[in-house]
Design a protein around this motif. Sequence first.
Motif, PDB file in Angstrom:
ATOM      1  N   CYS A 203       0.829  -1.207   0.000  1.00 35.93           N
ATOM      2  CA  CYS A 203       0.000   0.000   0.000  1.00 35.93           C
ATOM      3  C   CYS A 203       0.861   1.254   0.000  1.00 35.93           C
ATOM      4  CB  CYS A 203      -0.905   0.027   1.229  1.00 35.93           C
ATOM      5  SG  CYS A 203      -2.304  -1.084   1.150  1.00 35.93           S
ATOM      6  N   LEU A 228      -3.894  -1.783   8.009  1.00 41.67           N
ATOM      7  CA  LEU A 228      -3.943  -0.488   7.333  1.00 41.67           C
ATOM      8  C   LEU A 228      -4.344   0.675   8.224  1.00 41.67           C
ATOM      9  CD1 LEU A 228      -5.675  -1.701   4.035  1.00 41.67           C
ATOM     10  CD2 LEU A 228      -3.248  -1.243   4.395  1.00 41.67           C
ATOM     11  N   LEU A 329      -4.756   3.755   5.329  1.00 41.49           N
ATOM     12  CA  LEU A 329      -6.143   4.142   5.134  1.00 41.49           C
ATOM     13  C   LEU A 329      -6.317   5.655   5.180  1.00 41.49           C
ATOM     14  CD1 LEU A 329      -9.155   3.248   4.953  1.00 41.49           C
ATOM     15  CD2 LEU A 329      -9.169   3.160   7.453  1.00 41.49           C
ATOM     16  N   TYR A 359     -10.549  -0.014   3.577  1.00 40.84           N
ATOM     17  CA  TYR A 359      -9.726   0.528   2.489  1.00 40.84           C
ATOM     18  C   TYR A 359     -10.370   0.237   1.142  1.00 40.84           C
ATOM     19  CZ  TYR A 359      -5.251   1.994   0.362  1.00 40.84           C
ATOM     20  OH  TYR A 359      -4.270   2.659  -0.333  1.00 40.84           O
TER      21      TYR A 359
END
Length: 410
Positions: A203, A228, A329, A359
């Motif tokens: 990510c 996240l 996030l 997410y």
Amino acid sequence: MELLLGLLLGVIKVIGILFLLLLSFAIYYDLSRSKIPSGFDSPLKLRVIHCNVIMVAIVGKCLELLGVCREVAFIRFIISLRNLRVDPSLSAKDLHFDGVPVRVYQPKAPSAAPRKGFVFYHGGAGMIGSIESYQDVSSKIAKETDSVVVSVGYRLSPEHLPPAQHMDCLAATIHFIQNAASHGVDPSKIIVGGDSAGGNFACVVAQKLVERSDLPKLRAQVLIYPNLQAMDFNLPCHQQNNSMPIFFWEKVVYYGLKYTAKDPSLAGQLLKGSHVPDSMRLKYGKWVSPDNIPERFKARGYKQVPLAPYEPEVYRQLPELLESDISCLFAEDSVIQKLPETLFVSCEYDIIRDDGLLYKKRLEDHGVKVSWFHVENGFHGVLNFFDVSLFTFPAAVEMMDRIVEFVKNL
């Protein structure tokens, strides 16, 4: 000679007794602490694995207390004992990409056109795991998708504290994109992905690359039960799976604090949410809201728990946990909307299941193309059991098949 034989037998007897005591405690701990939901289809197999994890952790902790080695070093050693072979249809080369160790898996058969590239970041809370321990995963993806897979051996904590991990992942990925042709790869068809902490690093890499106009855009990202966000630890997944092996609720925070070298005594405040400033609650609350989680994921029980009152001193010690380099996030909308096509893999019995669900919704709300595969009988870490003889989980096989299918169809 008889004396030596007697001493040897005595040592063996002591070791045997210690092992039985260790095994007995592990079984007791598992049976008394673990709560495996009735819907899970392989409880005995999971309990056996969990007992082994408990024993390794106990021995590691004892060795650390005795000053022999750190607990994490012992766990890494045990993991390294697993002998994983490279598929004979692949070549595997150990290289360095911009100083970062990598292993490049490439099909031996010639290809008429440049292949896809898949940069894989292994899981392990940023502290354990390695290229070797994920060799079966990397080989499977390379073989079944006819892709070049780059497995990244990023630096581990606590020897190297964040952001060393994602910086290594980013550096290796940029090098691969820039030199894709020399590996027989189309630079416009490069995918990043990983599981657990590796999913987090994927990510971060994807977010940091969206502004790089000098590089081809990533083709996709594959996020396998990533962690996240570090704002709310009372989401439905935390309440439902808080005692599900092999990753308990309190362990989420424990490993997070260990990874960032923070005071373990802060765990209680972190679990309650007292580390989150009011301004961040206002800004990020709409993204972490349980309202964004489909109702089906609340069916096994959920009671909304508000964050505890803000304690500035707690936040002062943990500010980086809420930055987008860890809590992906919370990236800005301008970043989210530019992200590549994404595959999310979530597991019903995963303690951090809902991070991915939240997410996923953010990406969909910003027009990012998202594929989603939910593993009904999956748990955190199940990917590592897609091909382990008697301890293979059908859920892991299904998960791997879906990942392969997604990459092949890009």
